[in-house]
Design a protein around this motif. Sequence first.
Motif: not given
Length: 81
Positions: A24-32, A66-69, A75-77
């Motif tokens: 969740e933390l990494m997902k938020r970072d990527i989205e930000a 690119k963001k979705n990728g 998700k895979l990781r």
Amino acid sequence: MREEAGKKKKDLRRKKETSDKMYELMKRDIEAQFQEIIQKKRDEFAIRGLSGSGIESRAIGLIEIKKNGELEKLKLRYGKK
């Protein structure tokens, strides 16, 4: 025997919770990060007077791809669906 199984189950649960939180933390970072990139790109197009143009939409679309990728890799990781 049961006590050992209980300890292993508790340990696995703790590891999963840690993994989920990290995801969740990494997902938020990527989205930000990508939100910041998109905003900069929109500002750039606004300065040029191209706000709302097809060129802007295409540029933003490529950033979204690119963001979705990156989110898919995450998700895979972490084994998410």
